[in-house]
Design an enzyme around this catalytic site. Sequence first.
Site, PDB file in Angstrom:
ATOM      1  N   SER A  14       0.814  -1.215   0.000  1.00 59.59           N
ATOM      2  CA  SER A  14       0.000   0.000   0.000  1.00 59.59           C
ATOM      3  C   SER A  14       0.851   1.270   0.000  1.00 59.59           C
ATOM      4  O   SER A  14       1.799   1.409   0.774  1.00 59.59           O
ATOM      5  CB  SER A  14      -0.923   0.009   1.219  1.00 59.59           C
ATOM      6  OG  SER A  14      -1.667   1.209   1.268  1.00 59.59           O
ATOM      7  N   LYS A  65     -13.917  -4.474   1.665  1.00 61.13           N
ATOM      8  CA  LYS A  65     -14.764  -3.313   1.397  1.00 61.13           C
ATOM      9  C   LYS A  65     -16.245  -3.582   1.661  1.00 61.13           C
ATOM     10  O   LYS A  65     -16.961  -2.712   2.155  1.00 61.13           O
ATOM     11  CB  LYS A  65     -14.555  -2.823  -0.030  1.00 61.13           C
ATOM     12  CG  LYS A  65     -13.191  -2.181  -0.261  1.00 61.13           C
ATOM     13  CD  LYS A  65     -13.079  -1.595  -1.659  1.00 61.13           C
ATOM     14  CE  LYS A  65     -11.745  -0.915  -1.873  1.00 61.13           C
ATOM     15  NZ  LYS A  65     -11.645  -0.283  -3.208  1.00 61.13           N
ATOM     16  N   GLU A  77     -24.504   8.509  -0.275  1.00 61.69           N
ATOM     17  CA  GLU A  77     -25.283   7.933  -1.378  1.00 61.69           C
ATOM     18  C   GLU A  77     -24.390   7.123  -2.316  1.00 61.69           C
ATOM     19  O   GLU A  77     -24.761   6.037  -2.752  1.00 61.69           O
ATOM     20  CB  GLU A  77     -25.997   9.028  -2.178  1.00 61.69           C
ATOM     21  CG  GLU A  77     -26.857   8.457  -3.305  1.00 61.69           C
ATOM     22  CD  GLU A  77     -27.583   9.503  -4.116  1.00 61.69           C
ATOM     23  OE1 GLU A  77     -28.340   9.116  -5.037  1.00 61.69           O
ATOM     24  OE2 GLU A  77     -27.408  10.701  -3.850  1.00 61.69           O
ATOM     25  N   ASN A  86     -14.681   2.217   1.112  1.00 65.12           N
ATOM     26  CA  ASN A  86     -13.226   2.304   1.212  1.00 65.12           C
ATOM     27  C   ASN A  86     -12.780   3.336   2.242  1.00 65.12           C
ATOM     28  O   ASN A  86     -11.594   3.513   2.459  1.00 65.12           O
ATOM     29  CB  ASN A  86     -12.600   2.603  -0.158  1.00 65.12           C
ATOM     30  CG  ASN A  86     -12.721   4.068  -0.557  1.00 65.12           C
ATOM     31  OD1 ASN A  86     -13.612   4.778  -0.095  1.00 65.12           O
ATOM     32  ND2 ASN A  86     -11.828   4.527  -1.419  1.00 65.12           N
ATOM     33  N   ASP A 102     -13.710   5.879  -4.411  1.00 62.26           N
ATOM     34  CA  ASP A 102     -13.055   5.341  -5.603  1.00 62.26           C
ATOM     35  C   ASP A 102     -13.555   5.999  -6.884  1.00 62.26           C
ATOM     36  O   ASP A 102     -12.767   6.388  -7.752  1.00 62.26           O
ATOM     37  CB  ASP A 102     -13.268   3.823  -5.693  1.00 62.26           C
ATOM     38  CG  ASP A 102     -12.469   3.055  -4.655  1.00 62.26           C
ATOM     39  OD1 ASP A 102     -11.400   3.550  -4.249  1.00 62.26           O
ATOM     40  OD2 ASP A 102     -12.908   1.961  -4.239  1.00 62.26           O
ATOM     41  N   GLY A 126     -15.088  -5.652 -17.064  1.00 64.49           N
ATOM     42  CA  GLY A 126     -15.260  -6.268 -15.751  1.00 64.49           C
ATOM     43  C   GLY A 126     -16.475  -5.728 -15.033  1.00 64.49           C
ATOM     44  O   GLY A 126     -16.849  -4.557 -15.202  1.00 64.49           O
ATOM     45  N   ALA A 127     -17.109  -6.595 -14.232  1.00 60.69           N
ATOM     46  CA  ALA A 127     -18.318  -6.191 -13.504  1.00 60.69           C
ATOM     47  C   ALA A 127     -18.208  -6.575 -12.030  1.00 60.69           C
ATOM     48  O   ALA A 127     -19.179  -6.995 -11.408  1.00 60.69           O
ATOM     49  CB  ALA A 127     -19.552  -6.833 -14.138  1.00 60.69           C
ATOM     50  N   ALA A 130     -14.912  -3.211  -8.217  1.00 63.60           N
ATOM     51  CA  ALA A 130     -14.280  -1.979  -8.698  1.00 63.60           C
ATOM     52  C   ALA A 130     -15.203  -1.229  -9.641  1.00 63.60           C
ATOM     53  O   ALA A 130     -15.307  -0.003  -9.589  1.00 63.60           O
ATOM     54  CB  ALA A 130     -12.956  -2.311  -9.391  1.00 63.60           C
ATOM     55  N   ARG A 150     -17.510 -11.523 -18.454  1.00 68.37           N
ATOM     56  CA  ARG A 150     -17.696 -12.917 -18.870  1.00 68.37           C
ATOM     57  C   ARG A 150     -19.144 -13.347 -18.650  1.00 68.37           C
ATOM     58  O   ARG A 150     -19.737 -14.015 -19.484  1.00 68.37           O
ATOM     59  CB  ARG A 150     -16.745 -13.831 -18.084  1.00 68.37           C
ATOM     60  CG  ARG A 150     -15.271 -13.635 -18.404  1.00 68.37           C
ATOM     61  CD  ARG A 150     -14.425 -14.667 -17.700  1.00 68.37           C
ATOM     62  NE  ARG A 150     -13.007 -14.388 -17.813  1.00 68.37           N
ATOM     63  CZ  ARG A 150     -12.249 -14.726 -18.843  1.00 68.37           C
ATOM     64  NH1 ARG A 150     -12.793 -15.346 -19.878  1.00 68.37           N
ATOM     65  NH2 ARG A 150     -10.965 -14.442 -18.859  1.00 68.37           N
TER      66      ARG A 150
END
Length: 272
Positions: A14, A65, A77, A86, A102, A126-127, A130, A150
């Site tokens: 980190s 998270k 919200e 986060n 984020d 991607g789902a 993130a 996918r």
Amino acid sequence: MENYAVFGHPIAQSLSPQLHAFFAEQTNQKMQYVAKLAQIDTFEQEIATFFAQNGLGCNITSPFKQRAFALANLHSERCLRAKSCNTLKKMPDGKLFADNTDGLGLVSDLQRLNWLKPEQKVLILGAGGATQGVIFPLLEAKQQLFIANRSIEKVQAMRKEFLALGEIQPLSIADLAHTTPFDLIINATSIGLHGAEFPFSSNIINPLTKIYDMQYGLQSDTPFLAWAKQQGAKQTADGLGMLLAQGAESFALWRGIKPDYLPLLTTLRQAK
């Protein structure tokens, strides 16, 4: 000393302690910020102990998270939309307030790059969590969102969830072979980090397509950016700016003053 931390597993990689030390010095704030390796089985107890021992706020990273989201008494919200947290802040009455910075970090960095034009075609690859965390701010910024995964069912569920805020076009990975190039492509996957080949069709990219990877590499291009350049991409950026920008938003939530992350971004880039 007023105490802050980042909790994750792993955590040694980190950059958060470095960036928050920089922010504290820049804004003349007296605070301590450390990295804590949280254990998978005892995360909730560790958070409770931290706040019981003069902890005022903390960042949360993988894989905690969603669990941090469940711990909080109050949520912003955007945190509710993301279904993950986060950033935690201890309120004066002792309750925990959860935020997700984020998406703000991503939007801020895209604005820095001058890559955030209204109504442009944005493809998110991607789902996972993130992606869930950045949809709300991107829709607020008037982006036309396409999400490829996918499992298209996962994207269809996201579409229903955000329908009142804006349209999301679900795509399968196979669908990408039949699309035209996008204005902006955001990689929200970890594909390629461990040697796997990218399953994405090269026709999603042309020389005008802007490529953003949420992953970052201090010493070299991320695997995704290297792949995109091989497909002809000319404008690429990794997620270091997003990391610093989301950290600045967390800092502002805790301390009431928003630091400037650009000098630190310049310093880290020059250290490559």
